[in-house]
Structure formats: C-alpha cells, structure tokens
Design a protein around this motif. Structure first.
Motif, PDB file in Angstrom:
ATOM      1  N   LYS A 537       4.550  -7.586 -11.818  1.00  0.00           N
ATOM      2  CA  LYS A 537       5.559  -6.863 -11.039  1.00  0.00           C
ATOM      3  C   LYS A 537       4.973  -5.584 -10.440  1.00  0.00           C
ATOM      4  O   LYS A 537       5.206  -5.271  -9.278  1.00  0.00           O
ATOM      5  N   ILE A 538       4.243  -4.844 -11.253  1.00  0.00           N
ATOM      6  CA  ILE A 538       3.612  -3.620 -10.738  1.00  0.00           C
ATOM      7  C   ILE A 538       2.518  -3.976  -9.736  1.00  0.00           C
ATOM      8  O   ILE A 538       2.387  -3.341  -8.679  1.00  0.00           O
ATOM      9  N   SER A 539       1.735  -5.014 -10.030  1.00  0.00           N
ATOM     10  CA  SER A 539       0.671  -5.426  -9.098  1.00  0.00           C
ATOM     11  C   SER A 539       1.264  -5.835  -7.757  1.00  0.00           C
ATOM     12  O   SER A 539       0.665  -5.572  -6.691  1.00  0.00           O
ATOM     13  N   ALA A 540       2.433  -6.478  -7.795  1.00  0.00           N
ATOM     14  CA  ALA A 540       3.059  -6.936  -6.556  1.00  0.00           C
ATOM     15  C   ALA A 540       3.444  -5.762  -5.657  1.00  0.00           C
ATOM     16  O   ALA A 540       3.460  -5.890  -4.426  1.00  0.00           O
ATOM     17  N   LEU A 541       3.752  -4.588  -6.248  1.00  0.00           N
ATOM     18  CA  LEU A 541       4.093  -3.423  -5.449  1.00  0.00           C
ATOM     19  C   LEU A 541       2.931  -2.978  -4.563  1.00  0.00           C
ATOM     20  O   LEU A 541       3.124  -2.412  -3.492  1.00  0.00           O
ATOM     21  N   PHE A 542       1.705  -3.228  -5.022  1.00  0.00           N
ATOM     22  CA  PHE A 542       0.508  -2.752  -4.311  1.00  0.00           C
ATOM     23  C   PHE A 542      -0.237  -3.877  -3.606  1.00  0.00           C
ATOM     24  O   PHE A 542      -1.362  -3.675  -3.164  1.00  0.00           O
ATOM     25  N   LYS A 543       0.412  -5.033  -3.486  1.00  0.00           N
ATOM     26  CA  LYS A 543      -0.256  -6.188  -2.886  1.00  0.00           C
ATOM     27  C   LYS A 543      -0.632  -5.934  -1.433  1.00  0.00           C
ATOM     28  O   LYS A 543      -1.717  -6.315  -0.982  1.00  0.00           O
TER      29      LYS A 543
END
Length: 956
Positions: A537-543
């Motif tokens: 979820k956090i990684s998806a914010l910075f995709k």
C-alpha cells in the motif's frame, strides 16, 4: 493536536472565500530585479501597464519598453524624448506621453508597433510647447492627456483643450471619477467636460498629491509627497493617523496602487514600498535591504495575476505577491537552514551560523531573527521533546529556554534526539561518536551515559520497540541496546532488504511505524520472522513518483519527499487518501539542503521549509489560485527579408506565403507568465517537418533551414512552473516552390514535353525515311564493294597463282642452277683429274712405243686435251653460283658497301661450305692466298677472333 476532517473542510471553504488577494504577512515574496542592462534602456521607469495578452509595458526615460516574459523590445517617440506615462485601451492602442509629444502605438498588419501622433492636432500657433505629459486617462470615450498647463482631450479623432485654472499638478482616476489637482483651486472633479472644485480640498495646495485611493464609506485616501496621508470624506481633509502615515511622513510618498480593495501599496522616495491594510496597518515592507535594487519607487502596478511591478528610479522590480511562498533570507539574518520549530511563542531556526529565533504569532514583523545566546556555530537540529527544547549543535547537546542556552547536556557534537519507546524517562541522542542517553530527573534532563559498542556518527536513525536502526555507508545497522542502556548487546548489518530489493535507500517513520525504502519500495521489519517484507500500500503511493532520496511525515500525516534535488508532498486528504503535489515547489529545486529535509508544519496555513539561503514559508491554501492556464505565443516569425511580431493585439495574420529563396525561418516564443520564469518551458512542432513534439525546454527560440516548398503549421505549447500546459498557439505559412518547381513551370514542362514528343516523333519519322534511303544506298554500296572485293580477290588470286607459278619456276630455275653448280663443280674436278692425267702423260716417253700404240697414245692425249679445253663449265659455274646466291650477295653488299667482287665470291664459296683447297682451285690462287683473303674479309666484316666466319655469313 490534529484537526478533524470537519475542521479541515470548514477551513478550506472559509479560506477559499477570503484568501484570494491576500497579502502574506510572513516573510518576503519572491523579488526579481531587472537592471537597465537587462532591458537596455534608461534608469527611471515612470509608468507601467499591461495589455490583454499579458505583455508588460514600461514608460522609460529612453522610450516605451515591452516585455513578454522572454524578450525586451524598445519603441521610441519621433523626438526620442522620455516617456512619462502610458495607458492601454480596450482597442489595444498604447497611448503614451512624453515631452512635447503624445499619441499612441498600434500594431500594423505584421505586428510591429507603429506610432501615430495625436499632438500634431495641436494648434502650434497658440501653443508653442506642450511640455511633459504626466498622466493619461481613458474616461468613457475620451482619452485625456494631462500636462501642467492643460489637459488634451482626444475624442473621435479630434482634440480639444481643458485649460488649468492655474497649474495642474497631477490627476487620478478613483473608481469612475476623474480628479485633477490645481495649485490654487485644490482638487477638482472632471464632469461633462468641466472642472468642479471639491470642498475642503485646498488645504493640500502647498504640497503635491501623488496618489488617490478608494476607501470604505465613499472616502478617498490621498497620498502627498511630503505631508503624509489624508482621508477625504467630501467635506474635509483629516490626517490618517496610522502606521502607514508615520512611514510616509518619514520617507515621502510617490503614489501607489490598491490590491483588490483590501490592501494599499504605497511607494516612497527613501525606503521602498509598504503594503498596508485599509486600517493603515503595515503588512509588509520591501526595500533595498529586503531585495530591491533601488529604494525610490516612481510607480507601482498590479498585473492580471495580482503580482506587483515596481518602476524604480533605477530599474524595474517584479514582486510575486500571488505566490504561496515567502522567504526569510539574508535580510532576516538567516543563512542555510537545517531545521525549524515553534515553541512557546517563538520560531526557532537551526542554521550553519547558530540557532536563531523570532517571535511567532502567525505573523512575523520585518525585524531580523535573533541569535540564541551561546549557540554561535553549526546547529544541526532543533527539536521539542516532552515540551523541552533541545538543540543538536556542533558544541554539544544544548537545552534551550527562551532566548538562551540554559544547560549543555553533553559537549560532544550532536545531530538529533528521539524518545525511546516504552522508556518515557529516557531520550537517545545521535552524536559524532555514536549514541548518548539522557535521563529525566527531578533536576530536569541530565546526561546519563555514552552507549558502548558503536562509535560511528549518523544523522538519520529510527527506533522501534526492539531495535535502533541506522543507515551508514550503504549499510543498514540493526542494533539492540541492553536493558541498562549502557551498551549495544547486538549489532547486525544488512546490505539489501530482500533478494529483489537491492540496496538501502532511506529510513523513515510513517504512521508511527519504521519503514525502510529502496527504489520507491517500502518494507517493514518482522521481529518474529527476522525478515523485511514489503508494504504494497505504501509502495503503491510512490509508484508514479520519481526515485526518492529521503522523506519525512509531518504532524498532519503529509508525506514530504526529495527527488533529484526537488521537493514533493503527498498531501493527506480528509478521506485518508493522498494527493501528490509537485508543481508549487519547482522554484525550490536546487535550493534544498542535501541530506537534511527540513519541513516544519505548524498548521494548514504555515509550513516552513529549510533552504540553503534561508527559510521558505508555504501556505497551501494560496496554491489553488496559481492553477491558471498559461498563454503561449509564437512571439515572432522571421525569415530573410521580413519579420512578423505576433501577440501585439493586432488582427490575426492570415496564412503567410514566403519565397523559396527565404526558406530559412526563425521563431521566438513567449508566455507572459512572470512567476518563476526560469522554470517556464516550451514544446513545439512544425507540422509538415517535425514528426513529433519537441522535448520540453526553456529555450525560447527555434530555427529551421532549407525547408522544402509546402504548407507548414508551427504549433507551440508552454508549461509553467506549476506543470500546467497552455492551449496550442498556431502560426501557418507556406513556402513557395522555386521557379523551376512552380505550377507554371510544371505546365511549361508539360507543354515542352508534348512539343518535344511531337518534334522527336517527326524527327524519328524523318530519320526512319532517311535511314531507309541510306540503307538502300548502303546496301548498294556494300553490294558494289562486295563485288569489287570479289573481283579484287579474284585478281589477287590470279596474281598469287601467277606468283606461285613464277616462284615455282624460279625455284625450279634455282634448283637447276644448283644442279648446274654441282655439275660444274663435278666438271671442274673432272678437268683437274684430266689435267693431272695430261700432266702425267707428258712424262711418258712415247718414243718407245710402236706406231700404233704411239698413235693411240697421241690420239688419247689429244682427246683428253680437247675434252679439257672444249668444256665451258668453269664460266657456267661462276654464273650459276651468282644466280643461286643473288639475294645473299645483295644483302651483304647493302650491309657492307666497301666489300670487293673477289670478297663477294669468297663469301659465296664460304657460304657453300667449300674447302680452302676447293676455293683455291676455283679462284686459281694458293691455299695461303685463300687464308689471306679470309683474314681480310673478317677484318672488313669487323669480326673478332672468336666469331666463326661461315656461321656469320649464314646469318645474313
């Protein structure tokens, strides 16, 4: 304290209603100075205006200057006098006034501003000199040019005069009213072509009025040169006793401008400008010390985006009042900022020169920040932990109270401090040699001990319930502290977070959890499984975000991050989702402090960002009003022999046709967007030549050479510093073909081809007829030639036959001659034998013979003698020898002309391989004579001793 979602929503609604046109009272706006060397004009700039395309115009001592955001252009009056005033009408005409000249500039069909004089309508018999025109007003359908002696009213291409009762000073438009100041009659209102004196206004006759501004309750604020500010209510003048008036009385006023009927900009002679509210409270002051290049402000102007332009006594200044950013820089005594925090009414700032503070009550006065006593030197951090203010300093861990250092907790240089989870009485600090422990006691915070087992310095570390995490030298250190906090009982290093996530990017705390980041992938640590696992979820914010370097979460859940020396933020919305914001921070790119992301979010209106040259104040609520679509202009289009200027409010130029000889074109671009000009980018495509749009670039010029004939369309887009793109600007043109590829030329070519085909066809037919004729003649000639050749061959054959017969006969004759030679030689030999017999017969005594035998002997002797004498073989021999070897003798004689006949005979005998004896007999000489003859022959033939004479003769 966190705001609830409802509070945030209410705040945003209220701020959307009130923030527009707001002047920030915290810090200084961005100031951009334009020197006279930039615009290449005079020093003083007396008036400013803007056309509907956004181009700026300046009335300068050297003429009229136009600025489109990329290029400065100069336009002069016919008499080259200074321009003191200008005004742009709705029609696009730029009315200007100078000394003894006034009129207007208007764009011609090619966009160039052409001057049209109105002053030529003045009757010079009555008015010798017009003097300076100081003010221009567009009042209804009239354009009024005001000088000291009179006003010239231009209406419907005619001019009438309005004489001053005594002498005009200046004139002003306030809302829909026009006012003149006369040195004796006071302030007069202009109505229906007449001047009406205002009651109670003569009190200002002894001073110059430089500005008039609309105020509430139909009052007018009047700014005088040297008497201060006055309020006029239609009956009387009263001094405006405010902070602003104190400033103007001290520094003299040169007029000003209002901002959205909420604020007033007042120009001064001595100390820049002030911006005050309608109560006279000074909100902001901008002067030379704060960044202006000159303190004398001749004029001020508010552009279509509420940004402020200042005409200075030397130069021009742009003040970005509409930006969400203001700055605290050198004028506030700040240098490189590493951290900031608000504590007990003060804003503290950690810099490379020490810890500074300034009083904080949602505003900051213009005075400088003050150095906290005892903190001179490098201050790395300033933090509030458990309501105590701690400064991480090069001198050590310092406890700050108010304006001074009250305790030095430890003298080792420190980078920062953190509370220890589940140990509320302890604080851990990172210093130059590892980590220290501080303990809360009855006497306050005290130094407890240095943690043994690790002595590396680190500015970035995080704590969870079990571990201290530290990034150092591309390694992630996982350390566990003993229960007594005196040593590290275990230290473990990690090079990678997982097999698929190589390297260590950063450590940060998000949502009160320690996260480890590499290449925009975020991991958490599982103590039970002793491994790192990704939080998708956090990684998806910075995709979709560029590769980040570091990040930090503020008190409101906003996640700030640095990438490529630029700043971005994931702003947390009331629904818990995030909105990525990049564009407002583009002007901070390159000014952020490496390895020290300093974000101090005090509340939703006050966010401080540390920079290499001070501190930036950011108000997100103001960003919404910067989201305006910029305009793109193909500012000029030039080719050899001509130039077109677009964007000068002229009528749209029809598609242009340029000759093939001028097929190299140049375009210049502009966008009248004056905020963050260095970040304005252009992209273009020449349709008909380019297959795609160009990359974004700050370059505002493009050239094309050797264009082929055809139709072209230049398309341009601009992107401002906030990432917003404009609509396309288009300029169409046609490159004519060269004369040899023109339609008429092709028609001529077609006719030429048809004529050529017709001509060639006739020529071919004639050629065929002629060829047939010549072919017949040739065939006849060949027949005759062949017949002649056959006859010649027949003749040659007959001749050859005759020759063969002759040769054959000659061969037979030669053979006969050779046979005769041989026979003759045989006869010679026979005669020799017979002569020998005769010679021997003479020795026989015939007397002893009987008569019959004697008779027979005598008969025999006579018979032999007769045989010898009667034979002609010798002469025949010589004849036949010469016949047989005629060719040889001929060649020998030609080669050696001096050879004698006897030597020719000897040569023939030697060629016939006769012996010396035979030669001697034939030549009737002795053998010695033969050898002597041979010797002489060799000498005549120039033979050496080794060469064979007979062989040589045979080779001839």
């Amino acid at each position: 304290m966190r705001f609830s979602k409802l509070h945030i929503l209410i705040f945003l609604i209220l701020s959307s209603l009130t923030i527009y046109g707001q002047i920030k009272n915290i810090g200084l706006p961005e100031i951009r100075n334009y020197k006279r060397t930039d615009y290449k004009g005079g020093t003083q700039n007396w008036n400013i205006d803007q056309d509907k395309n956004g181009n700026m115009y300046f009335a300068n001592n050297n003429g009229l200057f136009q600025f489109d955001g990329s290029t400065w252009r100069k336009y002069s009056l016919p008499n080259s006098s200074a321009i003191r005033c200008l005004k742009i009408g709705d029609s696009g005409k730029i009315f200007v006034g100078g000394y003894d000249e006034f009129g207007y500039f208007k764009a011609d069909s090619k966009g160039k501003l052409i001057y049209f004089s109105i002053s030529k309508l003045v009757n010079r018999d009555n008015i010798n000199t017009i003097d300076f025109i100081w003010k221009i007003h567009i009042y209804g359908d009239e354009v009024i040019f005001q000088s000291f002696a009179r006003a010239y009213i231009f209406k419907k291409n005619s001019l009438k005069l309005l004489e001053a009762p005594d002498r005009f000073q200046f004139s002003f438009q306030v809302k829909n009213q026009l006012y003149f100041q006369d040195v004796s009659k006071g302030i007069m209102k202009y109505e229906n072509g007449q001047l009406q004196p205002l009651k109670g206004s003569t009190t200002l006759n002894n001073t110059e009025i430089w500005g008039m501004f609309s105020m509430p309750e139909n009052k007018i604020l009047i700014a005088t040169l040297d008497k201060g500010l006055y309020l006029y209510d239609g009956e009387k003048m009263t001094s405006w006793d405010t902070e602003a008036n104190i400033f103007i009385k001290k520094n003299s006023s040169l007029g000003g401008v209002t901002i959205k009927d909420k604020f007033i900009v007042l120009n001064s002679v001595l100390d820049g400008i002030i911006i005050c509210d309608l109560n006279g409270k000074i909100i902001q002051q901008i002067n030379h010390q704060k960044g202006l290049q000159n303190n004398t402000i001749l004029t001020s102007f508010l552009d279509n985006k509420n940004n402020l332009w200042l005409g200075l006594d030397n130069g021009i200044a742009f003040v970005n009042e509409n930006s969400p950013f203001t700055y605290f820089g050198f004028s506030f005594g700040l240098s490189t900022v590493y951290a900031s925090v608000v504590h007990k009414g003060n804003l503290y700032v950690a810099t490379n020169q020490g810890l500074f503070y300034h009083s904080w009550n949602n505003t900051i006065k213009e005075n400088k920040f003050t150095l906290v006593e005892g903190t001179t030197g490098q201050a790395w951090n300033i933090q509030v932990i458990d309501d105590q203010l701690l400064c991480a300093h090069n001198r050590g861990a310092l406890l700050i109270l108010g304006e001074k250092v009250v305790k030095t907790l430890n003298k080792k240089g420190h980078f920062g401090f953190k509370s220890i989870p589940n140990r509320p009485n302890y604080i851990i600090g990172s210093n130059y040699n590892g980590f220290t422990i501080f303990e809360k006691s009855a006497n306050g915070l005290e130094y407890k001990n240095q943690i043994d087992g690790f002595d590396k310095s680190a500015s970035t570390f995080e704590l969870d319930e079990n571990n201290l995490w530290l990034k150092k030298d591309d390694l992630l250190y996982q350390m566990r502290v003993s229960e007594d906090l005196k040593k590290f009982k275990s230290i473990k290093t990690h090079k990678n977070l997982s097999n698929s996530a190589q390297g260590i990017g950063s450590i940060q705390r998000i949502k009160n959890t320690v996260y480890f980041q590499t290449k925009n992938r975020f991991f958490k640590y599982s103590q039970e499984q002793d491994l790192f696992f990704e939080d998708t979820k956090i990684s998806a914010l910075f995709k979709e975000i560029p590769k980040i370097y570091s990040l930090s979460e503020d008190n409101y859940g906003n996640i700030w991050y640095i990438f490529n020396e630029s700043l971005g933020v994931l702003m947390k919305r009331p629904n818990g989702k995030y909105k990525n914001t990049l564009t407002p921070f583009s002007n901070l790119t390159g000014n952020l402090v490496n390895n020290y992301l300093s974000i101090n979010t005090i509340n939703l209106e006050n966010i401080f960002i540390g920079l290499t040259d001070g501190l930036a104040h950011y108000n997100p609520a103001l960003s919404n009003y910067l989201v305006t679509k910029p305009k793109a202009f193909i500012r000029s289009f030039s080719y050899p022999g001509d130039i077109l200027l677009l964007g000068n409010v002229q009528n749209k130029i029809e598609q242009l046709q340029i000759p093939y000889a001028s097929n190299q074109v140049k375009f210049t671009f502009s966008s009248p967007t004056y905020e963050n000009l260095e970040n304005v980018e252009f992209s273009y495509q020449l349709e008909g030549f380019d297959t795609r749009w160009s990359n974004w670039s700050t370059t505002a010029i493009k050239e094309y050479t050797n264009l082929r004939e055809g139709n072209y369309k230049m398309k341009l887009k601009v992107r401002n510093s906030h990432g917003i793109q404009s609509e396309e600007a288009v300029a169409s043109f046609t490159v004519s073909p060269p004369w040899y590829r023109h339609f008429v030329a092709y028609l001529f070519y077609l006719l030429l081809i048809v004529a050529s085909v017709f001509f060639i066809q006739n020529k071919v037919k004639m050629k065929i007829r002629k060829n047939k004729y010549y072919e017949t003649i040739e065939q006849r000639r060949l027949y005759l030639e062949k017949e002649s050749k056959i006859r010649q061959e027949q003749y040659e054959l007959e001749k050859e036959i005759e020759k063969l017969k002759s040769d054959k006969l000659q061969i037979k004759i030669l053979a006969k001659d050779k046979e005769l030679v041989n026979n003759s030689l045989q006869v010679v030999k026979k005669n020799k034998i017979l002569n020998g017999i005769i010679y021997k017969l003479k020795d026989i005594n015939v007397e002893s013979f009987d008569d019959s035998i004697k008779f027979q002997f005598t008969k025999l002797n006579k018979s032999i003698t007769k045989e010898v004498n009667a034979d002609k073989s010798w002469k025949d021999l010589e004849k036949h020898i010469k016949n047989v070897h005629f060719d040889f003798l001929k060649r020998l004689k030609e080669k050696y002309p001096t050879i004698s006949p006897r030597e020719l005979d000897l040569s023939t005998y030697l060629l016939m391989n006769m012996s010396t004896k035979e030669i001697a007999e034939i030549m009737n000489i002795s053998s010695g004579g033969v050898e002597l003859a041979r010797y002489r022959l060799r000498k005549k033939l120039e033979l050496n001793k080794k060469e064979n004479l007979t062989g040589f003769l045979m080779s001839i």
